[in-house]
Write a protein that holds these residues in place. Structure first.
Motif, PDB file in Angstrom:
ATOM      1  N   LEU A  40       9.933  22.378 -13.573  1.00  0.00           N
ATOM      2  CA  LEU A  40       8.524  22.359 -13.966  1.00  0.00           C
ATOM      3  C   LEU A  40       8.341  21.978 -15.426  1.00  0.00           C
ATOM      4  N   VAL A  41       9.183  22.493 -16.291  1.00  0.00           N
ATOM      5  CA  VAL A  41       9.081  22.158 -17.711  1.00  0.00           C
ATOM      6  C   VAL A  41       9.316  20.661 -17.914  1.00  0.00           C
ATOM      7  N   ILE A  98       6.999  15.263 -19.081  1.00  0.00           N
ATOM      8  CA  ILE A  98       6.750  13.878 -18.673  1.00  0.00           C
ATOM      9  C   ILE A  98       5.251  13.648 -18.518  1.00  0.00           C
ATOM     10  N   PHE A  99       4.590  14.579 -17.883  1.00  0.00           N
ATOM     11  CA  PHE A  99       3.159  14.455 -17.637  1.00  0.00           C
ATOM     12  C   PHE A  99       2.376  14.432 -18.939  1.00  0.00           C
ATOM     13  N   LYS A 100       2.714  15.338 -19.858  1.00  0.00           N
ATOM     14  CA  LYS A 100       2.015  15.390 -21.146  1.00  0.00           C
ATOM     15  C   LYS A 100       2.299  14.139 -21.976  1.00  0.00           C
ATOM     16  N   ALA A 132      -3.549  15.446 -18.171  1.00  0.00           N
ATOM     17  CA  ALA A 132      -3.975  16.834 -18.350  1.00  0.00           C
ATOM     18  C   ALA A 132      -3.524  17.630 -17.130  1.00  0.00           C
ATOM     19  N   VAL A 133      -3.293  18.892 -17.311  1.00  0.00           N
ATOM     20  CA  VAL A 133      -2.816  19.755 -16.231  1.00  0.00           C
ATOM     21  C   VAL A 133      -4.006  20.456 -15.588  1.00  0.00           C
ATOM     22  N   ALA A 134      -4.114  20.352 -14.270  1.00  0.00           N
ATOM     23  CA  ALA A 134      -5.191  21.019 -13.541  1.00  0.00           C
ATOM     24  C   ALA A 134      -4.960  22.521 -13.562  1.00  0.00           C
ATOM     25  N   ILE A 146       0.280  24.326  -9.714  1.00  0.00           N
ATOM     26  CA  ILE A 146       1.461  25.157  -9.995  1.00  0.00           C
ATOM     27  C   ILE A 146       1.803  25.052 -11.475  1.00  0.00           C
ATOM     28  N   GLU A 147       1.716  23.836 -12.012  1.00  0.00           N
ATOM     29  CA  GLU A 147       2.026  23.635 -13.418  1.00  0.00           C
ATOM     30  C   GLU A 147       1.043  24.403 -14.308  1.00  0.00           C
TER      31      GLU A 147
END
Length: 126
Positions: free
Chosen positions: A97-98, A103-105, A110-112, A116-117
């Motif tokens: 997850l980290v 990668i996403f950031k 943006a994280v919903a 789960i994240e």
């Protein structure tokens, strides 16, 4: 894992130090492999290549030696209590997850909040 309640402090320090040294040797191997790949890509001379290959072998041998020492230390009855399978699973999930979040950031996303994240971030106080 964790140390047993009656583990000898100097042996505990020895195991911790051996783990640090093994990690450092692993970093040295990775760095030397990167340098070797760059040297090969540039078409570097054979003597420099041989020196890097020798350095890699030396650090790999030391890392393997330390790994064996650590395994012996951890096998001493009443010294080291290995992690439970559930802990290992959760630790792997956390790392996954980290990594996914980094990668996403990095991509500017943006994280919903309900994902789960998002739950993980709230739990970690991020």
């Amino acid at each position: 894992g964790r140390f047993a309640a009656d583990a000898v402090p100097c042996e505990m320090r020895g195991l911790i130090e051996n783990r640090k040294r093994m990690a450092e040797e692993g970093k040295q191997v990775a760095q030397a492999r990167t340098e070797l790949a760059e040297l090969k890509g540039r078409g570097g001379d054979a003597s420099a290549r041989e020196a890097l290959e020798a350095r890699i072998k030396t650090h790999e041998a030391e890392a393997l030696n330390l790994r064996d020492i650590i395994l012996r230390q951890e096998s001493i009855p009443g010294f080291w209590i290995p992690p439970t399978p559930r802990y290992v699973t959760l630790e792997a999930e956390e790392k996954r997850l980290v990594t996914k979040l980094k990668i996403f950031k990095a991509s500017g996303g943006a994280v919903a909040a309900g994902s789960i994240e998002g739950q993980f971030l709230r739990k970690m106080g991020i």
